[in-house]
Design a protein around this motif. Structure first.
Motif, PDB file in Angstrom:
ATOM      1  N   ARG A 278       6.341  15.975  -8.427  1.00 19.52           N
ATOM      2  CA  ARG A 278       5.474  15.943  -7.249  1.00 19.52           C
ATOM      3  C   ARG A 278       5.016  14.520  -6.957  1.00 19.52           C
ATOM      4  O   ARG A 278       4.829  13.724  -7.874  1.00 19.52           O
ATOM      5  N   LEU A 279       4.815  14.220  -5.701  1.00 18.74           N
ATOM      6  CA  LEU A 279       4.171  12.970  -5.335  1.00 18.74           C
ATOM      7  C   LEU A 279       2.748  12.984  -5.884  1.00 18.74           C
ATOM      8  O   LEU A 279       2.089  14.033  -5.872  1.00 18.74           O
ATOM      9  N   PRO A 280       2.243  11.860  -6.389  1.00 22.54           N
ATOM     10  CA  PRO A 280       0.902  11.848  -6.986  1.00 22.54           C
ATOM     11  C   PRO A 280      -0.169  12.422  -6.071  1.00 22.54           C
ATOM     12  O   PRO A 280      -1.027  13.195  -6.519  1.00 22.54           O
ATOM     13  N   SER A 281      -0.142  12.068  -4.784  1.00 19.95           N
ATOM     14  CA  SER A 281      -1.177  12.564  -3.868  1.00 19.95           C
ATOM     15  C   SER A 281      -1.112  14.078  -3.731  1.00 19.95           C
ATOM     16  O   SER A 281      -2.145  14.757  -3.654  1.00 19.95           O
ATOM     17  N   ILE A 309      -5.964   8.376  -3.870  1.00 26.01           N
ATOM     18  CA  ILE A 309      -4.980   9.236  -3.204  1.00 26.01           C
ATOM     19  C   ILE A 309      -3.580   8.674  -3.410  1.00 26.01           C
ATOM     20  O   ILE A 309      -2.602   9.419  -3.562  1.00 26.01           O
ATOM     21  N   TYR A 310      -3.487   7.350  -3.418  1.00 25.40           N
ATOM     22  CA  TYR A 310      -2.205   6.672  -3.618  1.00 25.40           C
ATOM     23  C   TYR A 310      -2.347   5.785  -4.863  1.00 25.40           C
ATOM     24  O   TYR A 310      -2.762   4.631  -4.771  1.00 25.40           O
ATOM     25  N   PRO A 311      -2.003   6.297  -6.045  1.00 29.24           N
ATOM     26  CA  PRO A 311      -2.193   5.517  -7.272  1.00 29.24           C
ATOM     27  C   PRO A 311      -1.272   4.306  -7.340  1.00 29.24           C
ATOM     28  O   PRO A 311      -0.197   4.297  -6.734  1.00 29.24           O
ATOM     29  N   PRO A 312      -1.663   3.278  -8.062  1.00 26.11           N
ATOM     30  CA  PRO A 312      -0.753   2.148  -8.283  1.00 26.11           C
ATOM     31  C   PRO A 312       0.563   2.641  -8.880  1.00 26.11           C
ATOM     32  O   PRO A 312       0.572   3.503  -9.762  1.00 26.11           O
ATOM     33  N   ARG A 357       0.367  -6.661   1.793  1.00 24.26           N
ATOM     34  CA  ARG A 357      -0.013  -6.143   3.102  1.00 24.26           C
ATOM     35  C   ARG A 357      -1.442  -5.598   3.044  1.00 24.26           C
ATOM     36  O   ARG A 357      -1.863  -5.044   2.027  1.00 24.26           O
ATOM     37  N   ASN A 358      -2.171  -5.731   4.156  1.00 26.18           N
ATOM     38  CA  ASN A 358      -3.536  -5.228   4.267  1.00 26.18           C
ATOM     39  C   ASN A 358      -3.506  -3.865   4.947  1.00 26.18           C
ATOM     40  O   ASN A 358      -3.267  -3.766   6.149  1.00 26.18           O
ATOM     41  N   THR A 359      -3.742  -2.806   4.168  1.00 24.22           N
ATOM     42  CA  THR A 359      -3.633  -1.447   4.714  1.00 24.22           C
ATOM     43  C   THR A 359      -4.805  -1.075   5.623  1.00 24.22           C
ATOM     44  O   THR A 359      -4.815   0.013   6.196  1.00 24.22           O
ATOM     45  N   ARG A 360      -5.768  -1.972   5.787  1.00 20.82           N
ATOM     46  CA  ARG A 360      -6.869  -1.704   6.714  1.00 20.82           C
ATOM     47  C   ARG A 360      -6.485  -2.045   8.158  1.00 20.82           C
ATOM     48  O   ARG A 360      -7.191  -1.659   9.089  1.00 20.82           O
ATOM     49  N   THR A 361      -5.391  -2.765   8.316  1.00 21.48           N
ATOM     50  CA  THR A 361      -4.942  -3.094   9.678  1.00 21.48           C
ATOM     51  C   THR A 361      -4.088  -1.961  10.227  1.00 21.48           C
ATOM     52  O   THR A 361      -3.439  -1.228   9.471  1.00 21.48           O
ATOM     53  N   ALA A 362      -4.057  -1.827  11.563  1.00 17.82           N
ATOM     54  CA  ALA A 362      -3.293  -0.756  12.195  1.00 17.82           C
ATOM     55  C   ALA A 362      -1.804  -0.876  11.889  1.00 17.82           C
ATOM     56  O   ALA A 362      -1.118   0.125  11.632  1.00 17.82           O
ATOM     57  N   GLU A 363      -1.284  -2.087  11.875  1.00 14.06           N
ATOM     58  CA  GLU A 363       0.146  -2.296  11.652  1.00 14.06           C
ATOM     59  C   GLU A 363       0.586  -1.890  10.256  1.00 14.06           C
ATOM     60  O   GLU A 363       1.682  -1.352  10.059  1.00 14.06           O
ATOM     61  N   HIS A 364      -0.301  -2.141   9.275  1.00 14.91           N
ATOM     62  CA  HIS A 364       0.077  -1.901   7.883  1.00 14.91           C
ATOM     63  C   HIS A 364      -0.677  -0.733   7.261  1.00 14.91           C
ATOM     64  O   HIS A 364      -0.716  -0.603   6.027  1.00 14.91           O
ATOM     65  N   ALA A 365      -1.256   0.110   8.079  1.00 13.57           N
ATOM     66  CA  ALA A 365      -1.911   1.312   7.572  1.00 13.57           C
ATOM     67  C   ALA A 365      -0.866   2.222   6.921  1.00 13.57           C
ATOM     68  O   ALA A 365       0.304   2.233   7.304  1.00 13.57           O
ATOM     69  N   ILE A 366      -1.290   2.980   5.907  1.00  9.82           N
ATOM     70  CA  ILE A 366      -0.368   3.891   5.231  1.00  9.82           C
ATOM     71  C   ILE A 366      -0.102   5.100   6.116  1.00  9.82           C
ATOM     72  O   ILE A 366      -1.030   5.791   6.557  1.00  9.82           O
ATOM     73  N   ALA A 367       1.179   5.352   6.375  1.00  6.46           N
ATOM     74  CA  ALA A 367       1.567   6.495   7.209  1.00  6.46           C
ATOM     75  C   ALA A 367       1.805   7.735   6.366  1.00  6.46           C
ATOM     76  O   ALA A 367       1.390   8.840   6.723  1.00  6.46           O
ATOM     77  N   GLU A 368       2.490   7.567   5.207  1.00 11.13           N
ATOM     78  CA  GLU A 368       2.806   8.723   4.361  1.00 11.13           C
ATOM     79  C   GLU A 368       3.263   8.248   2.984  1.00 11.13           C
ATOM     80  O   GLU A 368       3.781   7.148   2.838  1.00 11.13           O
ATOM     81  N   PRO A 369       3.070   9.104   1.970  1.00 15.78           N
ATOM     82  CA  PRO A 369       3.621   8.782   0.650  1.00 15.78           C
ATOM     83  C   PRO A 369       5.110   9.124   0.614  1.00 15.78           C
ATOM     84  O   PRO A 369       5.570  10.029   1.309  1.00 15.78           O
ATOM     85  N   ILE A 370       5.874   8.396  -0.184  1.00 13.08           N
ATOM     86  CA  ILE A 370       7.286   8.707  -0.376  1.00 13.08           C
ATOM     87  C   ILE A 370       7.617   8.604  -1.865  1.00 13.08           C
ATOM     88  O   ILE A 370       6.828   8.069  -2.658  1.00 13.08           O
ATOM     89  N   SER A 371       8.782   9.098  -2.241  1.00 14.50           N
ATOM     90  CA  SER A 371       9.178   9.100  -3.648  1.00 14.50           C
ATOM     91  C   SER A 371       9.881   7.802  -4.015  1.00 14.50           C
ATOM     92  O   SER A 371      10.304   7.023  -3.154  1.00 14.50           O
ATOM     93  N   LEU A 372      10.036   7.582  -5.321  1.00 12.49           N
ATOM     94  CA  LEU A 372      10.784   6.422  -5.819  1.00 12.49           C
ATOM     95  C   LEU A 372      12.221   6.468  -5.308  1.00 12.49           C
ATOM     96  O   LEU A 372      12.796   5.441  -4.934  1.00 12.49           O
ATOM     97  N   LYS A 373      12.790   7.666  -5.263  1.00 15.46           N
ATOM     98  CA  LYS A 373      14.167   7.804  -4.779  1.00 15.46           C
ATOM     99  C   LYS A 373      14.273   7.373  -3.327  1.00 15.46           C
ATOM    100  O   LYS A 373      15.218   6.671  -2.933  1.00 15.46           O
ATOM    101  N   GLU A 374      13.312   7.784  -2.498  1.00  8.89           N
ATOM    102  CA  GLU A 374      13.316   7.374  -1.090  1.00  8.89           C
ATOM    103  C   GLU A 374      13.117   5.865  -0.956  1.00  8.89           C
ATOM    104  O   GLU A 374      13.711   5.223  -0.073  1.00  8.89           O
ATOM    105  N   ALA A 375      12.287   5.301  -1.814  1.00  6.36           N
ATOM    106  CA  ALA A 375      12.031   3.859  -1.747  1.00  6.36           C
ATOM    107  C   ALA A 375      13.276   3.070  -2.124  1.00  6.36           C
ATOM    108  O   ALA A 375      13.508   1.969  -1.609  1.00  6.36           O
TER     109      ALA A 375
END
Length: 388
Positions: A278-281, A309-312, A357-375
């Motif tokens: 499972r994805l951590p989140s 929600i998104y662990p290191p 990247r700064n995830t507080r900005t609109a451009e670099h905000a987190i859209a969704e978690p993905i797996s290591l395989k997808e990455a």
């Protein structure tokens, strides 16, 4: 009683000064402290005919003990201050734990070796908590049985810091987590490759392993009763459906409940033959809903707060379609904005190095978690992120 004592060979070093006055048996001073011993023959004559005062011997022993303590303290400080890479450290610990749990009767100092692993995990949790969490998600392994125990102990080290548990309690919790499945390490590894249900023999071995693990630990010289209790109870459930005793909530040691919590979480994150990890989140969210077992909601909330929600070590897609790895948890209570480093561009091209990247900005905000395989990223590419 004589006030003189015999010299020992380690007190006399050729080419070095004598640390004490040396006397003849008659009481006559042979060689004063500070004199150089120049040849092996001279050393041998002093050993044959020389003596020293008991008070000098006691002072010398005390001096050696003091110097040894000072060296040990200096080594401890150096170990704490050196740069440690948690991914490399956890990989090395994995080999150590794999050997301990699979070939335990070949470990002459089993308890000592377990404590060395525990101390290393506690040091990593203190100095590099983000990197330790990432290492649990990223470091590859082949022996699931031993690595699962190591993951459980590592997560306990992280959670224990959040709970401000005393050092002694942390030591016994992590020791129990590392050894809870010692009687069934191979079985746990085999089951990750098996897509069919447990057969009758495997079920019997699984139900027996908490007590058998405790028995093996006794044979290995572990005499800490709390350690044994935690191992025996790590599969008990609040509703009484656990094993081997079928204990109810109020009968279960809180430490065993903590071990069970991290045990379940770490098992959910690993891909097995019959299901993907499972994805951590998602795993944390479903645990919070009580889908896998009933846990103390306070512990679940603390675990989510500690891991985020998104662990290191987990992967995300950003609003601009870049693929990034989470490097550090947020510095505040807002778990939606961890620190990340972009790894791939929107068109899938790999960057030469991770880009913050700064995830507080609109451009670099987190859209969704993905797996290591997808990455599609090799963990070795990420090692330098947690170098400091």
């Amino acid at each position: 009683m004589s006030d003189k004592a015999k010299l020992s060979a380690d007190m006399i070093m050729v080419g070095k000064q004598l640390p004490v006055d040396v006397y003849h048996r008659s009481g006559m001073l042979l060689v004063k402290q500070g004199h150089y011993v120049l040849t092996p023959e001279q050393k041998q004559k002093l050993l044959e005919h020389g003596q020293l005062e008991n008070s000098a011997k006691a002072a010398l022993v005390e001096k050696e003990l003091r110097e040894r303590r000072e060296r040990q303290e200096q080594e401890r400080r150096q170990a704490e201050n050196q740069i440690i890479n948690p991914l490399i450290e956890l990989d090395q610990l994995a080999h150590k734990v794999g050997s301990l749990l699979n070939r335990y009767f070949q470990a002459p100092h089993f308890s000592h070796d377990v404590h060395l692993v525990v101390n290393k995990l506690l040091l990593l949790a203190d100095k590099q908590p983000d990197g330790l969490i990432a290492a649990c998600l990223l470091v590859p392994f082949t022996d699931y049985g031993s690595m699962h125990s190591l993951h459980t102990a590592a997560m306990l080290a992280i959670l224990g810091r959040r709970l401000n548990l005393p050092q002694k309690e942390m030591q016994v919790l992590l020791s129990a987590a590392l050894t809870m499945n010692i009687a069934a390490t191979k079985l746990h590894t085999d089951l990750t490759k098996q897509d069919s249900p447990l057969d009758a023999s495997q079920k019997a071995d699984m139900y027996a392993h908490p007590l058998l693990s405790s028995a093996i630990l006794r044979d290995l010289g572990v005499d800490d009763d709390r350690w044994h209790l935690l191992v025996q109870q790590h599969h008990e459930e609040w509703n009484g459906s656990g094993y081997p005793y079928g204990l109810k909530k109020e009968e279960i040691d809180p430490g065993a409940h903590l071990i069970r919590l991290t045990d379940v979480l770490t098992s959910l994150l690993v891909t097995q033959a019959h299901r993907a990890g499972r994805l951590p989140s998602i795993a944390l969210g479903r645990m919070f809903k009580g889908e896998f077992s009933e846990f103390d909601p306070r512990f679940i909330a603390l675990l989510i707060k500690e891991l985020g929600i998104y662990p290191p070590g987990s992967f995300v897609r950003l609003a601009n379609r870049e693929i990034a790895v989470v490097t550090h948890r947020p510095g505040d209570a807002n778990t939606k904005h961890p620190r990340v480093a972009a790894l791939r561009s929107a068109n899938g091209e790999m960057y030469g190095e991770p880009l913050p990247r700064n995830t507080r900005t609109a451009e670099h905000a987190i859209a969704e978690p993905i797996s290591l395989k997808e990455a599609g990223v090799r963990p070795a590419f990420l090692i330098k992120i947690w170098n400091t």
